[in-house]
Design a protein around this motif. Structure first.
Motif, PDB file in Angstrom:
ATOM      1  N   UNK B 142      24.908 -14.844  -2.942  1.00 49.78           N
ATOM      2  CA  UNK B 142      24.059 -13.720  -3.344  1.00 49.78           C
ATOM      3  C   UNK B 142      24.200 -12.541  -2.391  1.00 49.78           C
ATOM      4  N   UNK B 145      27.490 -10.454  -2.507  1.00 50.64           N
ATOM      5  CA  UNK B 145      27.503  -9.452  -3.585  1.00 50.64           C
ATOM      6  C   UNK B 145      26.648  -8.246  -3.205  1.00 50.64           C
ATOM      7  N   UNK B 162      16.218  -4.226   1.017  1.00 49.77           N
ATOM      8  CA  UNK B 162      15.414  -3.770  -0.116  1.00 49.77           C
ATOM      9  C   UNK B 162      15.909  -4.422  -1.408  1.00 49.77           C
ATOM     10  N   UNK B 163      17.235  -4.429  -1.595  1.00 53.22           N
ATOM     11  CA  UNK B 163      17.783  -5.002  -2.819  1.00 53.22           C
ATOM     12  C   UNK B 163      17.682  -6.509  -2.809  1.00 53.22           C
ATOM     13  N   UNK B 166      13.767  -9.034  -3.169  1.00 53.00           N
ATOM     14  CA  UNK B 166      13.240  -9.445  -4.473  1.00 53.00           C
ATOM     15  C   UNK B 166      14.173 -10.413  -5.193  1.00 53.00           C
ATOM     16  N   UNK B 167      15.487 -10.189  -5.043  1.00 50.63           N
ATOM     17  CA  UNK B 167      16.424 -11.036  -5.785  1.00 50.63           C
ATOM     18  C   UNK B 167      16.463 -12.445  -5.234  1.00 50.63           C
ATOM     19  N   UNK B 169      14.088 -14.030  -3.788  1.00 48.06           N
ATOM     20  CA  UNK B 169      12.803 -14.735  -3.848  1.00 48.06           C
ATOM     21  C   UNK B 169      12.832 -15.966  -4.752  1.00 48.06           C
ATOM     22  N   UNK B 170      13.279 -15.830  -6.004  1.00 41.85           N
ATOM     23  CA  UNK B 170      13.320 -17.042  -6.833  1.00 41.85           C
ATOM     24  C   UNK B 170      14.234 -18.118  -6.258  1.00 41.85           C
ATOM     25  N   UNK B 173      12.449 -19.834  -3.324  1.00 46.46           N
ATOM     26  CA  UNK B 173      11.361 -20.689  -3.809  1.00 46.46           C
ATOM     27  C   UNK B 173      11.918 -21.987  -4.374  1.00 46.46           C
ATOM     28  N   UNK B 193      16.074 -30.747 -13.069  1.00 48.25           N
ATOM     29  CA  UNK B 193      16.015 -29.419 -13.677  1.00 48.25           C
ATOM     30  C   UNK B 193      16.210 -28.319 -12.661  1.00 48.25           C
ATOM     31  N   UNK B 194      15.576 -28.505 -11.483  1.00 51.77           N
ATOM     32  CA  UNK B 194      15.679 -27.480 -10.448  1.00 51.77           C
ATOM     33  C   UNK B 194      17.102 -27.379  -9.925  1.00 51.77           C
ATOM     34  N   UNK B 197      19.086 -25.534 -12.397  1.00 46.91           N
ATOM     35  CA  UNK B 197      18.777 -24.103 -12.343  1.00 46.91           C
ATOM     36  C   UNK B 197      19.514 -23.437 -11.182  1.00 46.91           C
ATOM     37  N   UNK B 201      22.287 -20.568 -11.350  1.00 51.08           N
ATOM     38  CA  UNK B 201      22.193 -19.291 -10.651  1.00 51.08           C
ATOM     39  C   UNK B 201      23.467 -19.011  -9.858  1.00 51.08           C
ATOM     40  N   UNK B 204      26.136 -17.974 -12.168  1.00 54.59           N
ATOM     41  CA  UNK B 204      25.839 -16.607 -12.622  1.00 54.59           C
ATOM     42  C   UNK B 204      26.280 -15.584 -11.584  1.00 54.59           C
ATOM     43  N   UNK B 205      25.940 -15.861 -10.305  1.00 53.37           N
ATOM     44  CA  UNK B 205      26.274 -14.894  -9.260  1.00 53.37           C
ATOM     45  C   UNK B 205      27.779 -14.786  -9.077  1.00 53.37           C
TER      46      UNK B 205
END
Lengths: 220, 219
Positions: B142, B145, B162-163, B166-167, B169-170, B173, B193-194, B197, B201, B204-205
């Protein structure tokens, strides 16, 4: 005039939403009482936000295809208005939560994940401010926008559906399916979300026109 | 395969540079140890839940600091030189690989220093180490990128925070929740499941980085 019929429609639908939304007889479900009427305001905000963010990301992708600065303006305006609707959706939800869940900011997964999604989009707006070169700003923010949208979907669609939430519609709580919802609610809800979405698009087109005037030296 | 060869050469170049300077490595080593030491002085040996939270926060800041360097250290001229030599996809793949290696090492150091300074409430150490490596991998993907984006925006390190926050955070967690299993002897519900996920992710990244980085590099 023929072009503007949808703006009149938006006004009419919103008038209907506000009048009927507060007057229509709704089923009272336990401690929700009259707060169920929030359905006409809270949920349409999210639908409007999704519409605007989709417009935004489509324009960002188009920008990366042709490097047309006009598309960048469209993307940024849509994201701006989308954030506005997202904040309104969050606020209406939080106010509702104050009276039904007993806390404005709870640790409910739906509330947290939408807050995170909004933060990601706020970061997009900050990123735009931080780059001064107009072409570079367009390119960098288009890329970040695609990134943000790709995270918005899992954050607000997939994760909240995987975990238990107090939010209506998830797990055992009554919510949005046909058998839970009375017909009178639906009679107001569908016009409501059409109306709010149209209003969102309307604000977006106004903002685009304003930005075009502001930057008319670039676009001639 | 020339593509794989090019990528590996770039990774090797980053590694050699790092071995020669050792600046990033020792800088971050100092960073980890002083952070953990400060936590130790402030609260001694925290209980497991706090331990877990603090560990992931340390991991977050370590990854921001370790990875922000990866693009900042490249001068403009050198970037242009690479641009004329290799496809941008090779370049970003090399950066991703190098940062995964770096972050893997840093994660182990962070884990060891946390155990030394903050005590060891972990029951299932093998599982926790696995999650930490997985976490290091996800965070490095992450932030690589994001560092690439921030590098375009005038090499602004504050922008990355700053960018990024927030990204991530999920992600954080998710990692902290997965890691909880290492502290309690009972099985957590929804664990597969986690993991799914998290893997989703990461994919996706990587996908986004591969597709979007060539656009980012056109300057």
């Amino acid at each position: 005039m023929a072009k503007h019929w949808w703006k009149a429609l938006a006004v009419l639908l919103l008038l209907y939403t506000i009048i009927a939304g507060f007057l229509v007889k709704i089923p009272v479900i336990e401690n929700n009482e009259q707060s169920t009427r929030n359905l006409f305001f809270h949920v349409p905000m999210w639908i409007s936000m999704y519409t605007l963010f989709t417009i935004s990301v489509v324009n960002s992708i188009l920008y990366l295809g042709k490097y047309d600065l006009r598309k960048d303006i469209l993307a940024s305006c849509a994201a701006n208005v989308g954030v506005l609707f997202g904040v309104m959706g969050f606020v209406t939800g939080s106010v509702w939560a104050t009276y039904t869940w007993g806390g404005t900011l709870t640790s409910d997964p739906k509330q947290i994940s939408t807050a995170v999604a909004l933060l990601i989009y706020l970061a997009y707006l900050v990123l735009r401010m931080s780059v001064t070169d107009i072409d570079k700003r367009a390119r960098v923010s288009a890329i970040y926008n695609i990134f943000a949208f790709a995270l918005l979907i899992p954050l607000t669609y997939i994760i909240p559906r995987m975990v238990d939430s107090l939010h209506p519609g998830s797990a055992t709580s009554p919510g949005f399916r046909g058998k839970d919802t009375s017909g009178t609610l639906m009679m107001v809800f569908y016009p409501a979300f059409t109306g709010w979405t149209l209003l969102g698009v309307w604000i977006y087109t106004l903002r685009v026109r304003y930005k075009r005037l502001e930057l008319k030296n670039i676009f001639k | 395969m020339p593509v794989i060869h090019q990528t590996l050469t770039l990774v090797k170049k980053d590694l050699v540079l790092e071995l020669r300077q050792k600046y990033a490595f020792y800088g971050i080593l100092l960073y980890i140890i002083s952070t953990v030491f400060v936590i130790n002085m402030m609260m001694g040996q925290p209980e497991e839940k706090v331990w877990n939270a603090l560990f992931w926060v340390v991991q977050l800041f370590v990854s921001v600091n370790a990875i922000a360097k990866s693009f900042i250290q490249e001068s403009r001229g050198r970037l242009l030189y690479f641009y004329s030599l290799v496809h941008p996809r090779c370049f970003i793949a090399a950066k991703l690989l190098y940062n995964i290696l770096l972050m893997g090492l840093m994660s182990v150091i962070a884990l060891v220093s946390c155990i030394i300074f903050l005590g060891n409430p972990i029951i299932n150490i093998g599982y926790f180490t696995g999650v930490v490596m997985l976490g290091g991998l996800s965070l490095s993907l992450l932030f690589t990128m994001l560092a690439a984006i921030a590098a375009q925006a005038n090499q602004n390190a504050a922008l990355m925070a700053i960018m990024g926050f927030p990204i991530m955070m999920p992600l954080l967690m998710l990692l902290a929740n997965i890691a909880r299993s290492a502290f309690v002897p009972v099985l957590q519900p929804g664990l597969p499941n986690m993991f799914l996920l998290l893997a989703g992710m990461d994919v996706l990244i990587i996908g986004l980085a591969m597709i979007l980085f060539p656009f980012l590099w056109k300057d």
